[in-house]
Design a protein around this motif. Structure first.
Motif, mmCIF file in Angstrom:
data_model
loop_
_atom_site.group_PDB
_atom_site.id
_atom_site.type_symbol
_atom_site.label_atom_id
_atom_site.label_comp_id
_atom_site.label_asym_id
_atom_site.label_seq_id
_atom_site.Cartn_x
_atom_site.Cartn_y
_atom_site.Cartn_z
ATOM 1 N N VAL A 24 0.923 -1.051 -0.058
ATOM 2 C CA VAL A 24 -0.132 0.171 -0.057
ATOM 3 C C VAL A 24 0.854 1.346 -0.089
ATOM 4 O O VAL A 24 0.511 2.125 -0.621
ATOM 5 C CB VAL A 24 -0.706 -0.131 1.295
ATOM 6 C CG1 VAL A 24 -1.729 1.399 1.274
ATOM 7 C CG2 VAL A 24 -2.060 -1.046 1.147
ATOM 8 N N ARG A 25 2.001 1.187 0.662
ATOM 9 C CA ARG A 25 2.712 2.464 0.848
ATOM 10 C C ARG A 25 3.416 2.654 -0.588
ATOM 11 O O ARG A 25 3.684 3.857 -1.147
ATOM 12 C CB ARG A 25 3.968 2.179 1.808
ATOM 13 C CG ARG A 25 3.161 2.348 3.318
ATOM 14 C CD ARG A 25 4.263 1.897 4.439
ATOM 15 N NE ARG A 25 3.797 2.214 5.735
ATOM 16 C CZ ARG A 25 4.891 2.193 6.889
ATOM 17 N NH1 ARG A 25 5.907 1.764 6.598
ATOM 18 N NH2 ARG A 25 3.920 2.332 8.078
ATOM 19 N N VAL A 26 4.068 1.413 -1.358
ATOM 20 C CA VAL A 26 4.598 1.686 -2.510
ATOM 21 C C VAL A 26 3.655 2.166 -3.585
ATOM 22 O O VAL A 26 4.202 3.145 -4.211
ATOM 23 C CB VAL A 26 5.231 0.280 -2.845
ATOM 24 C CG1 VAL A 26 5.837 0.447 -4.403
ATOM 25 C CG2 VAL A 26 6.380 -0.276 -2.009
ATOM 26 N N ALA A 27 2.467 1.581 -3.306
ATOM 27 C CA ALA A 27 1.473 2.102 -4.521
ATOM 28 C C ALA A 27 1.214 3.818 -4.252
ATOM 29 O O ALA A 27 1.026 4.421 -5.080
ATOM 30 C CB ALA A 27 0.105 1.284 -4.288
ATOM 31 N N VAL A 91 -2.357 -2.788 -5.714
ATOM 32 C CA VAL A 91 -1.813 -3.583 -4.363
ATOM 33 C C VAL A 91 -1.021 -4.669 -4.852
ATOM 34 O O VAL A 91 0.040 -5.160 -4.581
ATOM 35 C CB VAL A 91 -2.754 -3.782 -3.311
ATOM 36 C CG1 VAL A 91 -1.927 -4.656 -2.266
ATOM 37 C CG2 VAL A 91 -3.144 -2.508 -2.867
ATOM 38 N N ILE A 92 -1.776 -5.686 -5.729
ATOM 39 C CA ILE A 92 -1.291 -6.883 -6.075
ATOM 40 C C ILE A 92 0.323 -6.838 -7.060
ATOM 41 O O ILE A 92 0.811 -7.795 -6.955
ATOM 42 C CB ILE A 92 -2.288 -7.675 -7.272
ATOM 43 C CG1 ILE A 92 -2.014 -9.234 -7.354
ATOM 44 C CG2 ILE A 92 -2.311 -7.003 -8.465
ATOM 45 C CD1 ILE A 92 -2.919 -9.933 -7.948
ATOM 46 N N PHE A 93 0.134 -5.679 -7.412
ATOM 47 C CA PHE A 93 1.569 -5.700 -8.325
ATOM 48 C C PHE A 93 2.881 -5.189 -7.503
ATOM 49 O O PHE A 93 4.000 -5.283 -7.666
ATOM 50 C CB PHE A 93 1.434 -4.273 -9.356
ATOM 51 C CG PHE A 93 0.444 -4.540 -10.403
ATOM 52 C CD1 PHE A 93 0.224 -5.741 -11.351
ATOM 53 C CD2 PHE A 93 -0.786 -3.759 -10.614
ATOM 54 C CE1 PHE A 93 -0.585 -6.013 -12.007
ATOM 55 C CE2 PHE A 93 -1.792 -4.024 -11.227
ATOM 56 C CZ PHE A 93 -1.704 -5.199 -12.183
ATOM 57 N N PHE A 94 2.435 -4.913 -6.393
ATOM 58 C CA PHE A 94 3.535 -4.761 -5.185
ATOM 59 C C PHE A 94 3.595 -5.338 -3.942
ATOM 60 O O PHE A 94 4.510 -5.169 -3.116
ATOM 61 C CB PHE A 94 3.573 -3.301 -4.826
ATOM 62 C CG PHE A 94 3.419 -2.098 -5.876
ATOM 63 C CD1 PHE A 94 4.540 -1.845 -6.760
ATOM 64 C CD2 PHE A 94 2.141 -1.518 -6.225
ATOM 65 C CE1 PHE A 94 4.207 -1.189 -7.795
ATOM 66 C CE2 PHE A 94 1.887 -0.538 -7.315
ATOM 67 C CZ PHE A 94 3.223 -0.380 -7.898
ATOM 68 N N LEU A 169 -13.423 -11.635 -9.872
ATOM 69 C CA LEU A 169 -13.065 -10.331 -9.296
ATOM 70 C C LEU A 169 -11.903 -9.810 -9.932
ATOM 71 O O LEU A 169 -11.405 -8.527 -9.558
ATOM 72 C CB LEU A 169 -12.379 -10.528 -7.786
ATOM 73 C CG LEU A 169 -13.541 -11.147 -6.581
ATOM 74 C CD1 LEU A 169 -12.806 -11.310 -5.361
ATOM 75 C CD2 LEU A 169 -14.704 -9.961 -6.767
ATOM 76 N N GLU A 170 -11.413 -10.488 -10.953
ATOM 77 C CA GLU A 170 -10.252 -9.785 -11.717
ATOM 78 C C GLU A 170 -9.143 -8.949 -10.940
ATOM 79 O O GLU A 170 -9.186 -7.843 -11.253
ATOM 80 C CB GLU A 170 -11.176 -8.920 -12.825
ATOM 81 C CG GLU A 170 -12.025 -9.690 -13.798
ATOM 82 C CD GLU A 170 -12.656 -8.519 -14.589
ATOM 83 O OE1 GLU A 170 -12.171 -9.002 -15.931
ATOM 84 O OE2 GLU A 170 -13.492 -7.760 -14.461
ATOM 85 N N PRO A 171 -8.377 -9.295 -10.168
ATOM 86 C CA PRO A 171 -7.487 -8.784 -9.250
ATOM 87 C C PRO A 171 -6.521 -7.789 -10.012
ATOM 88 O O PRO A 171 -6.080 -6.801 -9.400
ATOM 89 C CB PRO A 171 -6.919 -9.758 -8.391
ATOM 90 C CG PRO A 171 -6.873 -10.966 -9.097
ATOM 91 C CD PRO A 171 -8.132 -10.821 -9.874
#
Length: 277
Positions: A24-27, A91-94, A169-171
């Motif tokens: 979350v912080r990175v995003a 979020v999923i990418f980080f 949900l296509e995350p």
């Protein structure tokens, strides 16, 4: 009843929360929004895991199939979709560190397998195979006798629930599309669980010898306990079906209205003069 503070469970949950907070912080550091609803969903999923594995329910699950089933429902059928909602883009990418993501990306065989498992048909087939496989008496009682097998059972239930919810949900998408086939997909997956729940209710003998002689302490006969477990499965499946149908119909209507608004915007915004005859 006392609370079970399993160091392994606490470490597992702690690592997951730490990775999420970091993501979350990175995003946000890159100017990407992570809504409070999304964060609350992840926290809710983790809280359900804590209730299932740390609360007195964990000890009660040693004596009652209904309590054991409640654990599985909290971990997989409720906890998994909430955690997946919390992990949706960005979020999923980080969530995993960059080296781990790059290592996974280089494994083409893994990507091909996941592509097949996360199709609606592949997800439901895998869900049915794993769910029914674990509920055959030898596998289920092995989990009751051996903590490591029990942990594997819990993780596999969580994993197959994630597989089922990924197509719906296509995350990796920023905006969830309201496609009506998703309601049918969730209906199909939940029917798999409902058939198993119905079997527990219909059986006229206890499915697992482990619980014979353990339920009396809690005022239940083994067959009654088993029927309660089956009823819990069917009830939750029905609630999830109704919620999924309502949500995806609402989302589809919302998408339709948005598409109409976008299509009509140029016409209302046009300033080209009319030709006077």
């Amino acid at each position: 009843m006392s609370i079970t503070l399993d160091p392994g469970v606490l470490a597992f949950l702690g690592v997951g929360v730490a990775l999420y907070v970091r993501a979350v912080r990175v995003a946000r550091g890159r100017g990407l929004e992570v809504s409070r609803f999304q964060q609350a969903a992840f926290c809710g999923g983790v809280a359900l895991w804590a209730v299932a594995l740390i609360s007195p329910l964990d000890k009660l699950a040693e004596d009652l199939l209904s309590a054991h089933m409640a654990q599985h429902l909290l971990l997989a059928e409720l906890g998994a979709p909430l955690i997946l909602v919390g992990l949706r883009a960005p979020v999923i990418f980080f969530f995993l560190p960059a080296p781990a993501l790059k290592a996974l990306a280089r494994r083409r065989a893994l990507r091909r397998v996941m592509a097949k498992l996360t199709t609606p048909l592949g997800a439901i087939a895998t869900y049915a195979l794993v769910l029914y496989g674990w509920h055959f008496a030898p596998a289920f009682e092995a989990a009751l006798h051996h903590p490591l097998v029990h942990a594997l059972q819990h993780q596999s239930f969580f994993a197959i629930s994630i597989l089922v919810w990924i197509p719906a949900l296509e995350p990796t998408r920023r905006r969830l599309r309201g496609e009506l086939w998703k309601a049918g997909h969730i209906f199909g997956a939940r029917m798999v669980g409902m058939f198993l729940g119905a079997a527990f209710i219909a059986m006229r003998a206890p499915a697992y010898d482990w619980y014979v002689g353990r339920t009396a302490e809690h005022g239940l006969r083994p067959l009654e306990d088993q029927q309660i477990a089956g009823g819990m499965m069917m009830s939750l499946d029905l609630i999830i079906i109704l919620a999924a149908v309502a949500f995806f119909f609402w989302r589809s209507a919302q998408d339709h209205d948005l598409a109409e608004a976008e299509a009509s915007a140029p016409a209302y915004g046009s300033t080209s003069p009319r030709r006077i005859a």
